[in-house]
Every structure is written in C-alpha cells, then in structure tokens.
Design an enzyme around this catalytic site. Structure first.
Site, mmCIF file in Angstrom:
data_model
loop_
_atom_site.group_PDB
_atom_site.id
_atom_site.type_symbol
_atom_site.label_atom_id
_atom_site.label_comp_id
_atom_site.label_asym_id
_atom_site.label_seq_id
_atom_site.Cartn_x
_atom_site.Cartn_y
_atom_site.Cartn_z
ATOM 1 N N HIS A 213 0.863 -1.183 0.000
ATOM 2 C CA HIS A 213 0.000 0.000 0.000
ATOM 3 C C HIS A 213 0.901 1.235 0.000
ATOM 4 O O HIS A 213 1.403 1.653 1.039
ATOM 5 C CB HIS A 213 -0.878 -0.033 1.264
ATOM 6 N N HIS A 215 1.870 5.259 -0.916
ATOM 7 C CA HIS A 215 1.452 6.631 -1.198
ATOM 8 C C HIS A 215 2.509 7.267 -2.095
ATOM 9 O O HIS A 215 3.671 6.846 -2.092
ATOM 10 C CB HIS A 215 1.267 7.421 0.092
ATOM 11 N N CYS A 246 -4.258 10.747 4.883
ATOM 12 C CA CYS A 246 -4.475 10.163 6.200
ATOM 13 C C CYS A 246 -4.772 11.289 7.175
ATOM 14 O O CYS A 246 -3.977 12.225 7.308
ATOM 15 C CB CYS A 246 -3.246 9.385 6.665
#
Length: 306
Positions: A213, A215, A246
């Site tokens: 995952h 970014h 986030c």
C-alpha cells in the site's frame, strides 16, 4: 504495447481503497448516494475487491459516519468482495450486523502513530485487535491486517525493518489472513521495499500473504510497486483517481492511483480484469463530484485525448 518482463506475477489482485481510504480525508461530506454510485461504477470497471467503508466512531472520521446507510446499498454487487475497516469490537459488531464477510484492522509499526491514531501503544493496540480478529474468524470472515508507517514516520523518522517485522508477525499471529504493508507518508524507495519483504520472508512470512500500500508523496509509488512485484507480491492496494491521504498524518498525500497502476500492469502483460477506460471514466466522474481534477497522471492523459 504490452511487453512482458520476466519474473513477474501473471495476475495482480487490485485492492481498491478509493471509497474508504480515498474519501476519508475529504473535508466536505460526500453524499451516501454518491459513494454507493462510486463503488458500483468501480465494480462495473472490473474491480473485484473494493474497500467500502469503515465502522469507526463518527467523531474520528466524520466522512464515514454513514457506514450503516452505505453498506446495504451494495448488496447487489455479486462477485465483489467488500472489505470494511473496524477499529474495535464495537465496530466489528456493527459490521457483522450488516453481513460484512471481509474485515480489516489497522495497526501501526510505530509508537507515535499508534498513540495518535488509536490512543494506545503498539502492544495495546494488538491486544485490542485480538478479540476482534478471533471473533471475525469464528464467524467465517476473512481478516486483513493493515500495518501503517512501515517505512517512515513523520515523528520518528526512518522505521527499522526489524521493528516492522515484529508487528507484522504479531498481526499474522493473531489470525489475520493477509497483511498490507503501508507506506503511509510515501517515503519508501525500491531497495527499502525489497529489504522489508526479504526480512519478512526470513521470519517465515510467505510472500503470498503480503499486499503493498504505497502513497505517492515523492513519486515513488509505481517504482516501489514494481519492486514488490519483482519479489513476487501479487496484491496491490490502489485508489481510483489517486484519492486519499491520512487524517492522522498530515504529510500523507494521495494513494497510488489505480489507473496509473493498471496502465503499468497492462504494459507488462499482467492481468487485472480491470477495464482502464471504464475506470478512468469513473474517476473523472468522481472528480466532478468532488469539484477538482484527479491527480492521477493516467486519468489526466486519457481524459484529455481528442
């Protein structure tokens, strides 16, 4: 042109997070009907794992306060997995009451983020997850363990690989079926990715249980994904249109855009089952709902073609 490269998976499962991770940081409330339409469009584009929402207290993530209203709107999506995030047993109760069969818990590899995100130490958060995972598994649910701050933390700096491995193994030992390694603030680079994956393997964690995952804060999400694919990882998290951030880590910018990922995978001859044109149209539509253009380079390129 599709030009395969050796040593890569033949198929990648995209874990679409746009409807949850992508929208959770939006300041203006997105109507439930728009969220439902977004998920239906993503499914029509061929995505088969779409993270729907989070059963967290509305005080902490107001954007996802409509979980009870949204989830029933997705009942007709045959063949689509709809994971939901649950922070604790109360969240699990809410999710199970609506028939959720895929659950995710969200841990941290660092103490500062655990304190800010969960108001607990790392070990206290693991203790909180233990009954959640156990009850979910007893009910036949699939459980994913998210692990954030795997590469860097805005308060603690670089995160030691051994520290990440310890918490990752603890999540799997609780009974999680799969683990998603999160580069929450986007500071990872390919060598770091390979080192972490190798360290997990050395401690008995099979690559098949790992997802990534990333970014794209420093533009490294695709290169980091390729490094993970070269290691054998075949589950990749991405967010349609590059939505996301986030709420607890202000330096976290958007997720890897699903369209950018699919463009690369298509070019490598790796199957995803995703129709890139339909996905791009969906992200253009969602960007219109949010009132701003998509940050995805592929969305911009394809949507501006004559």
């Amino acid at each position: 042109m599709s030009v395969p490269a050796p040593g890569l998976p033949t198929r990648v499962r995209i874990h679409e997070v746009g409807a949850r991770d992508g929208l959770q940081n939006e300041k203006t409330a997105v109507p439930t009907a728009v969220k439902a339409e977004f998920i239906h469009r993503l499914a029509a584009a061929g995505l088969t794992t779409i993270e729907a929402t989070s059963f967290v207290h509305p005080k902490w993530v107001p954007q996802l306060a409509d979980a009870e209203q949204l989830f029933p709107e997705l009942a007709g999506l045959a063949g689509v997995h709809l994971p939901v995030l649950v922070p604790n047993e109360r969240g699990l109760d809410r999710a199970l009451a609506l028939g959720a069969t895929r659950i995710a818990v969200f841990g941290s590899a660092t103490e500062t983020f655990a304190a800010r995100n969960l108001n607990r130490t790392v070990d206290e958060s693991l203790a909180m997850f233990e009954p959640v995972v156990a009850r979910a598994k007893e009910g036949g649910a699939h459980v994913r363990g998210y692990l954030s701050m795997c590469f860097g933390d805005p308060w603690e700096g670089a995160v030691p690989v051994a520290q990440v491995v310890r918490v990752a193994k603890a999540l799997l030992d609780l009974g999680c079926d799969e683990l998603s390694l999160g580069d929450t603030i986007g500071v990872a680079t390919p060598g770091h990715v390979r080192a972490l994956l190798a360290a997990l393997n050395a401690e008995g964690v099979a690559t098949g249980r790992i997802g990534v995952h990333f970014h794209d804060t420093y533009g490294q999400a695709l290169s980091n994904t390729l490094a993970a694919l070269q290691h054998g990882v075949s589950t990749v998290d991405a967010s349609a249109g590059g939505l996301g951030g986030c709420p607890y880590a202000k330096s976290a910018t958007g997720n890897l855009a699903t369209e950018d990922l699919v463009w690369m995978l298509d070019g490598l001859g790796i199957e995803t089952g995703v129709d890139l044109a339909a996905l791009t149209a969906t992200s253009v539509w969602m960007a219109e709902q949010l009132g701003r253009p998509s940050p995805s380079r592929t969305v911009r390129a394809l949507s501006h073609k004559e």
